[in-house]
Motif scaffolding. Structure first.
Motif, short mmCIF file in Angstrom:
data_model
loop_
_atom_site.label_atom_id
_atom_site.label_comp_id
_atom_site.label_asym_id
_atom_site.label_seq_id
_atom_site.Cartn_x
_atom_site.Cartn_y
_atom_site.Cartn_z
N CYS A 559 54.71 -3.98 37.74
CA CYS A 559 54.83 -3.16 38.94
C CYS A 559 55.18 -1.71 38.59
O CYS A 559 54.75 -0.78 39.28
CB CYS A 559 55.91 -3.73 39.86
N ARG A 560 55.99 -1.51 37.53
CA ARG A 560 56.37 -0.15 37.15
C ARG A 560 55.15 0.69 36.81
O ARG A 560 55.07 1.87 37.15
CB ARG A 560 57.33 -0.20 35.96
N ARG A 565 49.65 -0.32 44.22
CA ARG A 565 50.67 -0.33 45.27
C ARG A 565 50.03 -0.79 46.61
O ARG A 565 49.93 -0.04 47.58
CB ARG A 565 51.33 1.04 45.42
N CYS A 570 55.81 -1.72 47.89
CA CYS A 570 55.57 -1.25 46.52
C CYS A 570 55.95 0.23 46.37
O CYS A 570 56.29 0.68 45.26
CB CYS A 570 54.12 -1.44 46.13
N HIS A 571 55.88 0.97 47.46
CA HIS A 571 56.18 2.40 47.42
C HIS A 571 57.68 2.67 47.49
O HIS A 571 58.13 3.78 47.22
CB HIS A 571 55.49 3.12 48.58
N HIS A 573 60.52 0.46 46.12
CA HIS A 573 61.30 0.15 44.92
C HIS A 573 60.57 -0.92 44.10
O HIS A 573 59.58 -1.52 44.56
CB HIS A 573 62.71 -0.34 45.29
N LEU A 574 61.08 -1.15 42.89
CA LEU A 574 60.53 -2.18 42.01
C LEU A 574 61.08 -3.54 42.42
O LEU A 574 62.05 -3.63 43.17
CB LEU A 574 60.87 -1.85 40.56
N ARG A 580 61.88 3.65 42.97
CA ARG A 580 60.73 4.26 42.31
C ARG A 580 61.06 5.71 41.97
O ARG A 580 61.66 6.44 42.77
CB ARG A 580 59.52 4.23 43.22
N SER A 581 60.65 6.09 40.76
CA SER A 581 60.89 7.47 40.37
C SER A 581 59.89 8.41 41.00
O SER A 581 60.14 9.61 41.13
CB SER A 581 60.85 7.62 38.84
#
Length: 582
Positions: A559-560, A565, A570-571, A573-574, A580-581
């Protein structure tokens, strides 16, 4: 047991008057039809009229339809002839005895099916099969009358394709006088039906053809024209009769009676339902089975051969203003009176005129509209139509069964291949629906599929193959979510398949989940202990989001690095909760 008690209280002076007028119209209609149908069946002409008397009364009293009129029909008549002619010469006492046995056994089978509440059986005879059989029977009728229409010599009972061959060989023997009477009868019937639709076209054609024959015989002499007539009909009540109950006769008529049972019931129920769509009446298929069965059992003792619902007479009965089944009773009484008065006049009815009428009947039986429409709708249905039609021409008894069997095979083939369609959540964030991909990319770890069709023993192999192909081509998608709202039921084989698929997914390190599984299907899995493998925690009810529930189980590193997505979460967090960065 006595269904006429339901409508009898509604009988009054007004309904009786309307029923009497409808009955008189029906009696006039059946007079030429009965003679024609008896000729088709290989019976003496008067038996067609007998079959329109007692059976019509019994079927009206014990059936459920208020407008269905029973009696001799084209399809039943041709089936009777094809069934009995191999065992006895048409028109002989032996032939008549076997026909009465056939009628009695048909009635018994119909009665048994009705009392056993098996009216649903007629639903397995598709409309396409009926169209093909009717068209084939119409061609058999026309083929059987070629000798009378053209005055050529063709042995009775000759197979259809052999009749065509013999006719070509005897073209030079065509009798111009006989053919003239046939053509005049046919043309007059067509013209009256076209320009005077309210007038009984069969009676008009019969009268015109008879006068044409009288004129030709008077002008050129019977020795020159060779125009034969039907002969005078015996006037009086239908004589009492007795079927042949010997073991040999019962054995010979067993299979034919089963054929005619299903054919007659299909005709009766379909016609009564067709009329009911106009009258708004509710039809009880099982009660119709009982009424038809009793009419044939009792009719076999009153010189009647196998009868069923008549489309022409039922339609005329309704159109003429019939209010209760009493109209069919009146029609039988009026027919008896007419028979007493005009029976001797049948001596002037030419065989050629009867052939012309039967050609017209045969043409009207062929449903050209639906036959031309089927190739545009379904190739499989078109195949069923032509197999039934050609099979009927080769062997009438087996033709309809070939059609039924083939239509069921095609149906089972379609249902044994449930559609598996890849889907994704609707892009609308407020929606809980799932739509086709339409170019959208799927999640690398979750596969979502919609199953349209039940999962039963016939479909298991197809579904196993489909899932195996998905596993081999997409091994990284370990989690499978099935949109299960289109699955209506599972049997034992289907339940075992689902349990095995769930175990297989767990071995892969994933899950098998179901969204909107029907409660009845879930209960089946529970009762068979298959839910222990599937897991109730993997059943997602409506208005939940399976992807969000499964998301924590996904591989965090996949997923990372994922750019697809596919789901809103998915947009955010993991799977491990890490923001998410980007």
């Amino acid at each position: 047991m006595l269904p006429f008690l339901r409508w009898w209280p509604s009988v009054n002076g007004s309904t009786t008057r309307d029923d009497a007028m409808a009955g008189l119209t029906g009696a006039l209609i059946v007079l030429p039809q009965g003679v024609a149908f008896a000729t088709i069946a290989g019976m003496p002409p008067e038996y067609g009229l007998y079959a329109a008397m007692m059976p019509a009364i019994i079927a009206a009293l014990f059936g459920s339809s208020w407008h269905l009129v029973s009696g001799p029909t084209t399809a039943i008549s041709i089936a009777v002839f094809a069934s009995v002619s191999p065992f006895a010469h048409p028109g002989t006492p032996e032939f008549i005895s076997l026909v009465l046995t056939l009628t009695f056994m048909t009635g018994v089978f119909q009665l048994i099916l009705g009392l056993a509440r098996m009216g649903v059986l007629v639903n397995f005879i598709s409309h396409t099969v009926v169209i093909g059989f009717t068209a084939g029977a119409a061609m058999l009728i026309a083929g059987s009358q070629i000798k009378n229409f053209f005055g050529v010599s063709i042995p009775r009972g000759t197979p259809f394709f052999e009749i065509l061959s013999l006719f070509v060989q005897h073209l030079q023997d065509i009798n111009p006088y006989v053919t003239a009477v046939s053509v005049i009868t046919l043309a007059s019937g067509i013209l009256v039906k076209r320009f005077m639709p309210k007038f009984p076209y069969m009676i008009a054609a019969m009268l015109v053809g008879s006068f044409a024959a009288l004129f030709l015989n008077a002008r050129y002499g019977v020795e020159a024209t060779h125009i034969k007539t039907v002969g005078a009909l015996p006037s009086g009540l239908p004589p009492l009769s007795s079927p042949d109950f010997s073991f040999g006769a019962l054995n010979q008529m067993l299979f034919p009676s089963l054929i005619i049972t299903m054919l007659a019931l299909t005709e009766a129920v379909s016609i009564s339902r067709a009329v009911a769509t106009k009258s708004g009446q509710h039809i009880d298929g099982n009660q119709e089975f009982v009424g038809q069965g009793l009419s044939n059992v009792i009719g076999s003792f009153f010189s009647s051969y196998a009868s069923s619902g008549s489309f022409n007479r039922s339609g005329v009965n309704y159109a003429a203003g019939a209010r209760t089944p009493l109209a069919a009773v009146f029609a039988s009484v009026f027919l008896l009176i007419i028979l007493l008065l005009v029976a001797p006049l049948a001596a002037y009815l030419p065989d050629a005129a009867m052939a012309g009428i039967l050609f017209l009947v045969a043409w009207s039986l062929i449903d050209f509209h639906h036959i031309s429409l089927l190739p545009k709708i379904s190739r499989q249905e078109t195949i069923v139509l032509w197999v039934t039609l050609i099979g009927t021409l080769v062997d009438l008894e087996k033709g309809i069964f070939f059609g039924i069997a083939l239509s069921l095979v095609f149906y089972l083939y379609r249902t044994s291949r449930p559609a598996l369609e890849p889907v994704l959540p609707d892009p609308d964030p407020a929606s809980y629906h799932y739509t086709p991909l339409d170019g959208r990319s799927e999640c690398p770890q979750i596969k979502m599929m919609r199953v349209n069709g039940s999962i039963f023993f016939g479909a298991v192999a197809h579904l196993q193959q489909q899932l195996q192909e998905i596993e081999e081509s997409e091994p990284e998608r370990k989690h499978l979510v099935v949109m299960a709202s289109g699955i209506n039921f599972v049997d034992l084989a289907g339940a075992e398949f689902l349990a095995e698929a769930a175990r297989q997914r767990r071995k892969m390190g994933g899950t098998l989940s179901f969204y909107r599984m029907k409660n009845s299907l879930a209960e089946t899995l529970k009762r068979g202990h298959f839910m222990e493998d599937v897991g109730e925690e993997n059943l997602f009810p409506a208005k939940t989001r399976p992807a969000e529930i499964l998301y924590p189980k996904l591989d965090n590193e996949i997923c990372r690095n994922c750019t697809v997505r596919a789901f809103p979460i998915c947009h955010q967090h993991l799977p491990n909760g890490e923001p998410r960065s980007s």
